[in-house]
Design an enzyme around this catalytic site. Sequence first.
Site, short mmCIF file in Angstrom:
data_model
loop_
_atom_site.label_atom_id
_atom_site.label_comp_id
_atom_site.label_asym_id
_atom_site.label_seq_id
_atom_site.Cartn_x
_atom_site.Cartn_y
_atom_site.Cartn_z
N LYS A 147 -3.45 -1.88 1.99
CA LYS A 147 -2.90 -0.93 2.95
C LYS A 147 -2.43 0.30 2.18
O LYS A 147 -1.96 0.19 1.04
CB LYS A 147 -1.71 -1.55 3.67
CG LYS A 147 -1.45 -0.96 5.02
CD LYS A 147 -2.34 -1.60 6.09
CE LYS A 147 -2.03 -1.13 7.47
NZ LYS A 147 -2.81 -1.80 8.50
N GLY B 83 -1.85 1.48 25.65
CA GLY B 83 -2.41 2.48 24.75
C GLY B 83 -3.91 2.27 24.59
O GLY B 83 -4.59 1.77 25.49
#
Length: 340
Positions: A78, A176
Amino acid sequence: MFSMMEAARLEALHLAQDPATGLKAVIAIHNTRLGPALGGCRYLAYPDEQSAIRDAARLAQGMSYKAALAGIDHGGGKAVIIRPPHVANRAALFEAFGRFIETLGGHYITAMDSGTSSLDMDCIAQHTRHATSTTSEGDPSPHTALGVFAGIRATAQARLGSDDQEGLRIAIQGLGNVGYALAEELHAAGAELLVSDLDPGRVQLAVEQLGAHPIASEALLTTPCDILAPCGLGGVLNAQTVGQLRCAAVAGAANNQLASPEIADELEARGILYAPDYVLNAGGLIYVALRHRGEELAAITAHLAQISLRLTEIYAHAQADKRSPARVADSLAERLLYGP
Ligand code: NAD
């Protein structure tokens, strides 16, 4: 720093800064046993640099577990770019980040995440081929939603004895990119939708287009339903909420739904079947990984089907061992990441 890396079992932590563009970036590589680390790049403001590093480390670990159980040949990584208060040239900052990724020689492959867009990925891709979810590769969200939809069917089968979604009451928190696409799939399958979003416009759209029932945000988790699908933020299953849930199962897209691992045991004790979030929401990662290596949509769709098979396998183990599916998923992933 090294004790934090040891606790997270992090392989490597890379830092870069570029005063010319304002770039301050962290890349955490958790585990590359199954392949090069793949994971999104966040572009967010952090209270301090330590928080940014901790965030990258924690999220990289999650990506290793997700990739391992998704059956793709990648490890977990990440990146976090600390968003400066003012940025003169956003494109230049992401280009500098692309040059940083290139120095890692393919050990880390980046993707879109909170605060970044496919246009940012395009800037990165000018300097490295280790960038996915560019404008030409497309948005992974619809594929995440398809994986969650298939996982909800597997969850309904395991908990309610049928995967038929006709008339099933499904409460979706967050409409979303993923939550709305999921709502569309569920509506087409005949489910009854109970929805909330902090944005009233999203709720209104679901009411008008999908016949959904609007629920106040603070009431959604306690609304009686068959399946609760958290698709907003993480941490929604916590000491305060777990005793108040009125559903047979929880199966949603949000990352890190459990505030702590023990919450999974409480859900189990209450007879609420929990679909481990990183297993259920792996569709986006599968899409990004396979698309980046040039696979056709048919191959990606076929791979997405593995999500519900994996879940069914996890549920069977969990039932046999009388353990939470979350504990079973973690054990399976750890065997792949650290086993003999
Ligand atoms: P998004 O930002 O497009 O949508 C999130 C929605 O949730 C927003 O509309 C927001 O208003 C709403 N929301 C936030 N808190 C809420 C609350 N308390 N009550 C009601 N609504 C709330 O994000 P997304 O891309 O749809 O992702 C949703 C979740 O799924 C995130 O946790 C994300 O990390 C996870 N996820 C997304 C993908 C992907 O492909 N986009 C992949 C894996 C996991």
